[in-house]
Write a protein that holds these residues in place. Structure first.
Motif, PDB file in Angstrom:
ATOM      1  N   GLN A  62       0.828  -1.213   0.000  1.00 16.26           N
ATOM      2  CA  GLN A  62       0.000   0.000   0.000  1.00 16.26           C
ATOM      3  C   GLN A  62       0.864   1.266   0.000  1.00 16.26           C
ATOM      4  O   GLN A  62       1.471   1.625   1.012  1.00 16.26           O
ATOM      5  CB  GLN A  62      -0.981   0.041   1.185  1.00 16.26           C
ATOM      6  CG  GLN A  62      -2.110  -0.942   1.067  1.00 16.26           C
ATOM      7  CD  GLN A  62      -3.027  -0.679  -0.128  1.00 16.26           C
ATOM      8  OE1 GLN A  62      -2.990   0.390  -0.752  1.00 16.26           O
ATOM      9  NE2 GLN A  62      -3.850  -1.658  -0.486  1.00 16.26           N
ATOM     10  N   SER A  63       0.837   1.955  -1.131  1.00 16.95           N
ATOM     11  CA  SER A  63       1.717   3.126  -1.286  1.00 16.95           C
ATOM     12  C   SER A  63       1.507   4.176  -0.188  1.00 16.95           C
ATOM     13  O   SER A  63       2.482   4.738   0.321  1.00 16.95           O
ATOM     14  CB  SER A  63       1.524   3.755  -2.665  1.00 16.95           C
ATOM     15  OG  SER A  63       0.218   4.247  -2.813  1.00 16.95           O
ATOM     16  N   LEU A  64       0.259   4.445   0.200  1.00 16.73           N
ATOM     17  CA  LEU A  64       0.046   5.505   1.202  1.00 16.73           C
ATOM     18  C   LEU A  64       0.531   5.074   2.584  1.00 16.73           C
ATOM     19  O   LEU A  64       1.064   5.887   3.342  1.00 16.73           O
ATOM     20  CB  LEU A  64      -1.425   5.921   1.266  1.00 16.73           C
ATOM     21  CG  LEU A  64      -1.999   6.608   0.020  1.00 16.73           C
ATOM     22  CD1 LEU A  64      -3.410   7.092   0.295  1.00 16.73           C
ATOM     23  CD2 LEU A  64      -1.133   7.770  -0.439  1.00 16.73           C
ATOM     24  N   ALA A  65       0.364   3.802   2.900  1.00 19.57           N
ATOM     25  CA  ALA A  65       0.888   3.291   4.173  1.00 19.57           C
ATOM     26  C   ALA A  65       2.414   3.326   4.158  1.00 19.57           C
ATOM     27  O   ALA A  65       3.055   3.645   5.169  1.00 19.57           O
ATOM     28  CB  ALA A  65       0.385   1.870   4.427  1.00 19.57           C
ATOM     29  N   ILE A  66       2.995   3.011   3.005  1.00 16.58           N
ATOM     30  CA  ILE A  66       4.458   3.065   2.872  1.00 16.58           C
ATOM     31  C   ILE A  66       4.956   4.497   3.074  1.00 16.58           C
ATOM     32  O   ILE A  66       5.936   4.745   3.783  1.00 16.58           O
ATOM     33  CB  ILE A  66       4.901   2.511   1.490  1.00 16.58           C
ATOM     34  CG1 ILE A  66       4.623   1.003   1.408  1.00 16.58           C
ATOM     35  CG2 ILE A  66       6.370   2.813   1.229  1.00 16.58           C
ATOM     36  CD1 ILE A  66       4.818   0.399   0.015  1.00 16.58           C
ATOM     37  N   ILE A  67       4.275   5.441   2.451  1.00 14.30           N
ATOM     38  CA  ILE A  67       4.702   6.846   2.556  1.00 14.30           C
ATOM     39  C   ILE A  67       4.591   7.335   4.005  1.00 14.30           C
ATOM     40  O   ILE A  67       5.472   8.014   4.515  1.00 14.30           O
ATOM     41  CB  ILE A  67       3.900   7.735   1.575  1.00 14.30           C
ATOM     42  CG1 ILE A  67       4.316   7.407   0.132  1.00 14.30           C
ATOM     43  CG2 ILE A  67       4.116   9.218   1.867  1.00 14.30           C
ATOM     44  CD1 ILE A  67       3.403   7.980  -0.936  1.00 14.30           C
ATOM     45  N   GLU A  68       3.494   6.972   4.689  1.00 15.04           N
ATOM     46  CA  GLU A  68       3.349   7.369   6.110  1.00 15.04           C
ATOM     47  C   GLU A  68       4.460   6.716   6.946  1.00 15.04           C
ATOM     48  O   GLU A  68       5.016   7.345   7.840  1.00 15.04           O
ATOM     49  CB  GLU A  68       1.975   6.944   6.654  1.00 15.04           C
ATOM     50  CG  GLU A  68       0.794   7.661   6.011  1.00 15.04           C
ATOM     51  CD  GLU A  68       0.250   8.827   6.848  1.00 15.04           C
ATOM     52  OE1 GLU A  68       0.795   9.112   7.937  1.00 15.04           O
ATOM     53  OE2 GLU A  68      -0.717   9.457   6.381  1.00 15.04           O
ATOM     54  N   TYR A  69       4.765   5.449   6.652  1.00 15.44           N
ATOM     55  CA  TYR A  69       5.837   4.763   7.377  1.00 15.44           C
ATOM     56  C   TYR A  69       7.175   5.468   7.149  1.00 15.44           C
ATOM     57  O   TYR A  69       7.919   5.749   8.101  1.00 15.44           O
ATOM     58  CB  TYR A  69       5.929   3.287   6.948  1.00 15.44           C
ATOM     59  CG  TYR A  69       7.200   2.644   7.430  1.00 15.44           C
ATOM     60  CD1 TYR A  69       7.352   2.273   8.761  1.00 15.44           C
ATOM     61  CD2 TYR A  69       8.279   2.455   6.569  1.00 15.44           C
ATOM     62  CE1 TYR A  69       8.545   1.724   9.229  1.00 15.44           C
ATOM     63  CE2 TYR A  69       9.468   1.906   7.023  1.00 15.44           C
ATOM     64  CZ  TYR A  69       9.588   1.549   8.349  1.00 15.44           C
ATOM     65  OH  TYR A  69      10.774   1.021   8.810  1.00 15.44           O
ATOM     66  N   LEU A  70       7.490   5.758   5.891  1.00 14.99           N
ATOM     67  CA  LEU A  70       8.762   6.428   5.588  1.00 14.99           C
ATOM     68  C   LEU A  70       8.819   7.793   6.275  1.00 14.99           C
ATOM     69  O   LEU A  70       9.864   8.210   6.774  1.00 14.99           O
ATOM     70  CB  LEU A  70       8.930   6.598   4.071  1.00 14.99           C
ATOM     71  CG  LEU A  70       9.157   5.310   3.270  1.00 14.99           C
ATOM     72  CD1 LEU A  70       9.141   5.608   1.774  1.00 14.99           C
ATOM     73  CD2 LEU A  70      10.465   4.625   3.667  1.00 14.99           C
ATOM     74  N   ASP A  71       7.668   8.462   6.312  1.00 12.63           N
ATOM     75  CA  ASP A  71       7.634   9.797   6.918  1.00 12.63           C
ATOM     76  C   ASP A  71       7.869   9.733   8.429  1.00 12.63           C
ATOM     77  O   ASP A  71       8.402  10.680   9.013  1.00 12.63           O
ATOM     78  CB  ASP A  71       6.293  10.468   6.615  1.00 12.63           C
ATOM     79  CG  ASP A  71       6.432  11.976   6.510  1.00 12.63           C
ATOM     80  OD1 ASP A  71       7.416  12.438   5.885  1.00 12.63           O
ATOM     81  OD2 ASP A  71       5.578  12.691   7.062  1.00 12.63           O
ATOM     82  N   GLU A  72       7.471   8.627   9.047  1.00 18.63           N
ATOM     83  CA  GLU A  72       7.710   8.476  10.485  1.00 18.63           C
ATOM     84  C   GLU A  72       9.125   7.963  10.761  1.00 18.63           C
ATOM     85  O   GLU A  72       9.775   8.374  11.720  1.00 18.63           O
ATOM     86  CB  GLU A  72       6.661   7.530  11.082  1.00 18.63           C
ATOM     87  CG  GLU A  72       5.266   8.153  11.087  1.00 18.63           C
ATOM     88  CD  GLU A  72       4.155   7.231  11.564  1.00 18.63           C
ATOM     89  OE1 GLU A  72       3.005   7.717  11.648  1.00 18.63           O
ATOM     90  OE2 GLU A  72       4.395   6.037  11.831  1.00 18.63           O
ATOM     91  N   ALA A  73       9.597   7.047   9.904  1.00 21.28           N
ATOM     92  CA  ALA A  73      10.913   6.437  10.139  1.00 21.28           C
ATOM     93  C   ALA A  73      12.059   7.345   9.686  1.00 21.28           C
ATOM     94  O   ALA A  73      13.149   7.307  10.252  1.00 21.28           O
ATOM     95  CB  ALA A  73      10.992   5.083   9.421  1.00 21.28           C
ATOM     96  N   TYR A  74      11.800   8.126   8.650  1.00 22.08           N
ATOM     97  CA  TYR A  74      12.829   9.017   8.088  1.00 22.08           C
ATOM     98  C   TYR A  74      12.203  10.399   7.950  1.00 22.08           C
ATOM     99  O   TYR A  74      11.819  10.824   6.855  1.00 22.08           O
ATOM    100  CB  TYR A  74      13.297   8.485   6.719  1.00 22.08           C
ATOM    101  CG  TYR A  74      13.706   7.024   6.757  1.00 22.08           C
ATOM    102  CD1 TYR A  74      15.000   6.652   7.128  1.00 22.08           C
ATOM    103  CD2 TYR A  74      12.790   6.011   6.447  1.00 22.08           C
ATOM    104  CE1 TYR A  74      15.373   5.313   7.186  1.00 22.08           C
ATOM    105  CE2 TYR A  74      13.162   4.665   6.501  1.00 22.08           C
ATOM    106  CZ  TYR A  74      14.453   4.334   6.868  1.00 22.08           C
ATOM    107  OH  TYR A  74      14.824   3.013   6.921  1.00 22.08           O
ATOM    108  N   PRO A  75      12.062  11.133   9.071  1.00 17.80           N
ATOM    109  CA  PRO A  75      11.136  12.281   9.082  1.00 17.80           C
ATOM    110  C   PRO A  75      11.545  13.522   8.277  1.00 17.80           C
ATOM    111  O   PRO A  75      10.688  14.375   8.062  1.00 17.80           O
ATOM    112  CB  PRO A  75      11.014  12.614  10.584  1.00 17.80           C
ATOM    113  CG  PRO A  75      12.090  11.876  11.282  1.00 17.80           C
ATOM    114  CD  PRO A  75      12.550  10.765  10.405  1.00 17.80           C
TER     115      PRO A  75
END
Lengths: 214, 214
Positions: free
Chosen positions: A67-80
């Motif tokens: 899921q692209s949007l879940a991936i983007i939210e994850y990246l945004d939290e992990a690599y802010p």
């Protein structure tokens, strides 16, 4: 190193590529060719990673995520840094809603597997397929343009790049590919034009991917 | 007070109602009847609130927000207890991805406006409509069931309610309404059964809404 299973023309993979490029994240690019071999996304070895048989899939250490949007939210939290969501709660909500207007209400209807079903199971012709495609794009872009009147600055929400822009640019790439007339969407066109001038968007563009067939 | 523009049978509105009920948030319920008057969501006064002419729309003070998942994330940030997303980053990502597997890859394809287009523009019959509906449900539930093997406890992600459960219960309500055989999905059935025993899920159920027509 991150691994990204994607495809050069997939809008959803394109969104994630932009996120990685903005954050300066290097990743190993693994091409899942959606048209070759009857669709490599259907192969059992890919199904282990992604039982929905769609792209993209991100692997970050032990985490395997679809899921692209879940991936983007994850990246945004992990690599802010830099963030892809505004800090202010209502603008943050707006960015997510705009992204979802495209990722939920438009893109899934025009996805490859849906067009295949319409052709193979319902027997629609090329003209009907084009009408279907244009119908959902026009419906989505019409509402999106009106919402931009409330939220846009240089980009979809104010003057900072957000997840909304990451969805808009691939959706417009798609629309151009299917020759949708874009004259009615001046705000969309302005934002997309400005995004395309930025290096991360160029790096992530379909034609610049190693698996691109031009 | 919050205002929620929804419809008793809308899966997307149902998700938001569950979120409000879990958080104990009171809201004014404004029914947008999707079938009466040719669909009240198409009326210009509603279009001012939601230019996409879909439900739900949430109003919280000056904020007018569409998209059920964006609304749920907003509520979770503005009214954090109890949280609808795990704190741990990979479980948080998993909850979002599972929610999106239904909200992105399944529900938009079986939405009322799509079924209308298939019937009115492409002339499909009742049997073809049912096959279409079941096809996308089966595709989504098949992948979802496999992913639950990795993530589920009492609920979709471990033993706490997350946004994934808020999407699953309405989707199964939908599937039952369209008579999809559910025997192949024991994990889904178990989770939905446990959710339905909880008061917030009962409060939010379609049949318990003031605009329900039973």
């Amino acid at each position: 190193m991150l691994k990204l299973y994607g495809y050069w023309r997939s809008s959803a993979a394109y969104r994630v590529r932009i996120a990685c490029a903005i954050k300066g994240l290097k990743y190993e690019n693994i091409s899942i060719n959606l048209v070759k071999d009857g669709g490599q996304q259907h192969q059992p070895c890919y199904g282990v990673l992604n039982p929905n048989h769609l792209v993209p899939t991100l692997q970050d250490g032990d985490l395997i995520l679809n899921q692209s949007l879940a991936i983007i939210e994850y990246l945004d939290e992990a690599y802010p840094e830099p963030s892809l969501l505004p800090d202010e709660p209502t603008r943050r909500a707006r960015a997510r809603a705009l992204a979802q207007n495209l990722a939920i209400d438009c893109h899934p209807l025009n996805n490859l597997r849906v067009l295949k079903y319409l052709t193979a199971e319902l027997g629609i012709d090329e003209q009907q397929k084009r009408q279907w495609y244009h119908h959902w794009l026009k419906t989505a872009f019409g509402g999106f343009e009106l919402q931009l009147e409330q939220s846009a600055g240089l980009y979809c929400v104010g003057d900072e790049i957000t997840v909304a822009d990451l969805c808009l640019v691939p959706q417009v790439y798609n629309a151009e590919r299917f020759e949708l007339p874009m004259g009615e969407y001046p705000l969309i066109n302005g934002i997309v034009g400005r995004c395309r001038e930025l290096e991360p968007f160029a790096l992530a563009a379909p034609e610049n991917q190693p698996d691109a067939v031009i």
